[in-house]
Motif scaffolding. Sequence first.
Motif, mmCIF file in Angstrom:
data_model
loop_
_atom_site.group_PDB
_atom_site.id
_atom_site.type_symbol
_atom_site.label_atom_id
_atom_site.label_comp_id
_atom_site.label_asym_id
_atom_site.label_seq_id
_atom_site.Cartn_x
_atom_site.Cartn_y
_atom_site.Cartn_z
ATOM 1 N N THR A 157 -3.599 -4.075 -9.521
ATOM 2 C CA THR A 157 -3.475 -2.801 -8.822
ATOM 3 C C THR A 157 -4.837 -2.176 -8.589
ATOM 4 O O THR A 157 -5.804 -2.454 -9.307
ATOM 5 N N GLU B 225 -6.184 1.886 -7.586
ATOM 6 C CA GLU B 225 -5.820 3.285 -7.354
ATOM 7 C C GLU B 225 -7.072 4.077 -7.003
ATOM 8 O O GLU B 225 -8.086 3.973 -7.698
ATOM 9 N N CYS C 146 0.858 -1.190 0.000
ATOM 10 C CA CYS C 146 0.000 0.000 0.000
ATOM 11 C C CYS C 146 0.892 1.237 0.000
ATOM 12 O O CYS C 146 1.768 1.387 0.864
ATOM 13 N N TRP C 147 0.661 2.137 -0.997
ATOM 14 C CA TRP C 147 1.481 3.340 -1.153
ATOM 15 C C TRP C 147 0.581 4.574 -1.087
ATOM 16 O O TRP C 147 0.116 5.059 -2.116
ATOM 17 N N SER D 152 -0.934 -10.745 -10.425
ATOM 18 C CA SER D 152 -0.763 -9.398 -9.875
ATOM 19 C C SER D 152 -1.891 -8.491 -10.327
ATOM 20 O O SER D 152 -2.587 -8.772 -11.309
ATOM 21 N N TRP E 118 -8.788 -0.350 -11.180
ATOM 22 C CA TRP E 118 -8.927 -1.520 -10.334
ATOM 23 C C TRP E 118 -8.996 -2.785 -11.172
ATOM 24 O O TRP E 118 -9.294 -2.747 -12.368
ATOM 25 N N GLU E 119 -8.702 -3.888 -10.536
ATOM 26 C CA GLU E 119 -8.925 -5.222 -11.088
ATOM 27 C C GLU E 119 -10.084 -5.838 -10.310
ATOM 28 O O GLU E 119 -10.280 -5.563 -9.140
ATOM 29 N N ASN F 44 -2.190 3.907 -3.874
ATOM 30 C CA ASN F 44 -1.942 2.840 -4.837
ATOM 31 C C ASN F 44 -1.702 1.550 -4.062
ATOM 32 O O ASN F 44 -0.824 1.502 -3.197
ATOM 33 N N GLU G 100 -1.092 -2.657 -4.610
ATOM 34 C CA GLU G 100 -0.797 -3.717 -5.560
ATOM 35 C C GLU G 100 -0.617 -5.028 -4.810
ATOM 36 O O GLU G 100 -0.188 -5.048 -3.659
ATOM 37 N N TYR G 101 -0.981 -6.124 -5.476
ATOM 38 C CA TYR G 101 -0.779 -7.450 -4.909
ATOM 39 C C TYR G 101 -0.005 -8.296 -5.908
ATOM 40 O O TYR G 101 -0.038 -8.046 -7.121
ATOM 41 N N GLU G 102 0.681 -9.304 -5.403
ATOM 42 C CA GLU G 102 1.413 -10.229 -6.262
ATOM 43 C C GLU G 102 1.493 -11.583 -5.577
ATOM 44 O O GLU G 102 1.790 -11.673 -4.376
#
Length: 501
Positions: free
Chosen positions: A442, A444, A370-371, A440, A416-417, A383, A385-387
């Motif tokens: 993201t 936002e 998480c950014w 992966s 978004w996904e 932002n 992101e996952y992986e």
Amino acid sequence: MVLIAATVCTKSGKALVSRQFVEMTKARIEGLLAAFPKLMTGGRQHTFIETESVRYVYQPLDKLYMLLITTKASNILEDLETLRLFSRVVPEYCTQLTEAEVLNQAFNLLFAFDEIVALGYRESVNLAQVRSFVEMDSHEEKIYQAVRQTQEREAANRMRERAKELQRERLEAAKRGQPPRSSGFGSGFGSSSLPQTTPAEPTTEKIPTTPVRETRTTTRSAMKLGSRGTDTESFVSRLRSEGDVAAAPVKIEKTVVTTNNKDVHLRFEERLNLVAGRDGDIQSFELSGLLTLRISNEQFGKIQVHVDNKDTRPLQLQTHPNVDKEHFRTSGVVRLKAAQRAFPVNSDVGVLKWRLANTGDTPQPLSVNCWPSEGANGTCDVNIEYELEQEHLVLADVNINIPLPAGNTTLVVHQWEGSYTQKGKMLVWNIPLINKQQKSGTLEFTVTPAIRNDFFPLSVTWTSETPLAMLTATKVTTAEEGNNVDFSQEISFHPDKYEIV
């Protein structure tokens, strides 16, 4: 057998909750319990009483007794240690040590008793583990809830598309100067003058499939409909009144929930507790697993399970006390110590446990970063992101729960996904499937006003039919002849706690 029965009884010998760990008749156990208060004469201050056949080990609980009935050959020190654990379990579930409260918590007490003793022998568990095992989540219930939510989303989407089509028809009819074909949502749309397939075809074509932004609209609408108290049955009845067929989702639910277990069924269950820092460092990591065996046909009571351990990490393996530990250590085969004995029938028996703690180089299954970035006027751009870090895993119905600031805030999602929903002060990001091919994604969004710390801690949930530890059952054979036995198995891997703090 060492432990014959565990009973919570009154001082007069009346059994409130009793769990027998050996085969015996009701009259026999009632006779043993009835003899207990007669042996308590003379103001005895001991913690055990012996007769010609059994030993009573007891401890007072206010006006009740926690009573264990054992054989005379059992170790009295182990019996007293087991009694102390039983005496701590009863107040754990009963707020008051009264007859009414014990009867009210009877099922929880029986479940806890079964976690302490299996097949007449004490399990190596403590009070915290017993509490954790009794409160175990139901994987089948989670599947049912996920299917039900899918039904609601599909039904809500169909309803909205039908409403749009009716609105278009009314506008076109008004332009041509013709009266509209139907005056409302349910009047005349399914009349005999129109076939039922006529309105259904354009509805099928207009259901959004791939566009990501349509997913957002569908999910948020479903939540609004659900908040008004509308459930799946009302959706189905309204669709049926309009000539649409809505029986398919119900069939899907039955297909998913129904299981087809064979006479020998294995269940691998893994539970993960993980806390990671914002920089990706793992602060705590503990994986616990249990292999449960259930036999439905007594002819397969004497079997052995061949387990293949391909995991290179330092797994801590522990077999049941009645399982031949040395044979499992050398050949990876789970079998009973005594060849003449058989596994119990129609009972879930835990035969193997495993545990994996953080060794410093253990990667987390799913990394979530998480950014948050603070901007002008109190705006915060986030932002996430996952992986997938361990590519042999397949995670389904993944939910990343992101806390939102308290107070009046404005949320705008840019990318978004999958889909997302806002539940109060929580943003739930849902990804239907994460695997090696789709590893992966993201998200936002912008929140005003907010600061960086408002979005922690994040929590993650999922369901999975692939294990984290690489333990597999290769085959099941008979213990005497070594013939292969047909078996079924199920695998469940889910997090009890998965947080990024």
